[in-house]
Design an enzyme around this catalytic site. Structure first.
Site, PDB file in Angstrom:
ATOM      1  N   SER A   1       0.845  -1.257   0.085  1.00 54.13           N
ATOM      2  CA  SER A   1      -0.412   0.095   0.170  1.00 54.13           C
ATOM      3  C   SER A   1       1.035   1.161   0.237  1.00 54.13           C
ATOM      4  O   SER A   1       0.271   2.215   0.340  1.00 54.13           O
ATOM      5  CB  SER A   1      -0.879  -0.152   1.815  1.00 54.13           C
TER       6      SER A   1
ATOM      7  N   HIS B   1      -1.904  -2.554  -6.868  1.00 53.16           N
ATOM      8  CA  HIS B   1      -2.408  -2.773  -5.759  1.00 53.16           C
ATOM      9  C   HIS B   1      -3.963  -2.299  -5.488  1.00 53.16           C
ATOM     10  O   HIS B   1      -4.331  -1.619  -6.417  1.00 53.16           O
ATOM     11  CB  HIS B   1      -1.937  -1.016  -4.859  1.00 53.16           C
TER      12      HIS B   1
ATOM     13  N   GLU C   1      -4.328   0.036  -8.489  1.00 51.34           N
ATOM     14  CA  GLU C   1      -3.527   1.548  -8.717  1.00 51.34           C
ATOM     15  C   GLU C   1      -2.576   0.431  -9.225  1.00 51.34           C
ATOM     16  O   GLU C   1      -1.563  -0.682  -8.472  1.00 51.34           O
ATOM     17  CB  GLU C   1      -2.791   1.640  -7.120  1.00 51.34           C
TER      18      GLU C   1
ATOM     19  N   ASN D   1      -3.633   5.780  -0.701  1.00 50.83           N
ATOM     20  CA  ASN D   1      -3.857   5.767   0.871  1.00 50.83           C
ATOM     21  C   ASN D   1      -2.186   7.301   1.245  1.00 50.83           C
ATOM     22  O   ASN D   1      -3.121   7.835   2.042  1.00 50.83           O
ATOM     23  CB  ASN D   1      -2.379   4.561   0.533  1.00 50.83           C
TER      24      ASN D   1
END
Ligand SMILES: NC(=O)c1ccc[n+]([C@@H]2O[C@H](COP(=O)([O-])OP(=O)(O)OC[C@H]3O[C@@H](n4cnc5c(N)ncnc54)[C@H](O)[C@@H]3O)[C@@H](O)[C@H]2O)c1
Length: 256
Positions: free
Chosen positions: A132, A153, A165, A206
């Protein structure tokens, strides 16, 4: 490597993310070998995959899959503790956490595992990390396949959430980026392309979430509002499914 060349996929880790990624892949028609450290962990992985809140059985009960599709998906699944079982996979996705200090994101552990995998897994295979937050180039240095190393991700629960991602380094080839984009689409997901940068900041989601969470915590620390009221404000005012302070724990557990 092209998507049609992918005959089998390895997943390192059968936890919240590895289990969800494996579930999404077998339902999308891929043969998956999921590796974790102990049989007890893998028994839980399989049980969650079938009977968990977002399990395949629930999908069958709600008419999302047929019993035949569930049986066929499970027939494509291999669970193993033996690392050697991964040596012939075409794509290896890493979703490990833990290690001696129990951290969810453990860079020394990921580097050690990627170096071992590079020595074991066939040279043509593509490597993808589900980290992450770590800079992908920092992980790729553990291998001799920086051109076939990429970030992939997914979000928790991985078999439900649509976003992937796809983070490419200066060395990642366009073929490798296309492979992961095509794979993500074939899983019914929506990939976004992200340039890798130094700093372990996380990618898009994130990184933005961390800034939001910081601001939410500041409001609580300054005595402006309680945690509960901050979360309520964002859920009811902005239609967020969870507030910024409750989000982390929910995602980490797979929203169980
Ligand atoms: N939980 C989330 O919301 C989330 C979302 C996206 C990405 N991630 C990332 O995915 C990764 C895994 O997170 P998680 O939530 O699934 O953690 P988790 O603790 O649920 O699972 C991690 C698993 O990795 C296993 N493991 C450790 N060393 C291993 C090895 N050498 N080989 C095989 N398996 C090994 C552990 O036994 C454990 O079952 C982390 O990098 C994390 O940051 C987590």
């Amino acid at each position: 490597m092209k998507l049609e060349d992918v005959k089998s996929i390895g997943v390192m880790g059968g936890g919240v993310m590895g289990g969800g990624i494996t579930q999404a892949l077998i339902l999308a028609g891929y043969k998956v070998i999921c590796r974790d450290l102990k049989d007890e962990i893998l028994e839980k992985t399989k049980d969650t995959m079938i009977n968990g809140r977002f399990g395949i059985q629930g999908g069958v009960d709600r008419g999302k899959q047929t019993q035949e599709e569930m049986d066929a998906a499970l027939a494509r699944l291999t669970l193993t503790t033996k690392v050697e079982d991964l040596k012939d996979v075409d794509l290896l996705i890493e979703a490990i956490g833990g290690g001696e200090n129990g951290q969810l994101e453990n860079k020394p552990l990921k580097l050690k595992i990627w170096a071992e995998m590079d020595a074991l897994v066939k040279k043509e295979a593509v490597f993808a990390s589900n980290t992450s937050m770590f800079t992908i180039a920092d992980l790729a240095v553990a291998t001799n396949r920086k051109d076939r190393f990429i970030g992939m991700h997914l979000f928790s629960p991985a078999n439900i959430m649509k976003l992937v991602e796809v983070t490419y380094t200066a060395d990642t080839t366009e073929d490798t980026i296309k492979l992961i984009i095509d794979l993500s689409k074939s899983m019914g997901k929506t990939p976004v392309r992200i340039k890798d940068v130094p700093g372990d900041t996380g990618f898009i989601g994130n990184r933005i979430f961390a800034a939001t969470r910081k601001e939410a915590q500041k409001i609580v620390d300054e005595g402006i509002a309680t945690e509960e009221d901050v979360d309520t404000a964002m859920m009811l005012g902005f239609n967020w499914p969870a507030g910024p302070l409750g989000m982390g724990q929910g995602a980490r557990s797979g929203w169980k």
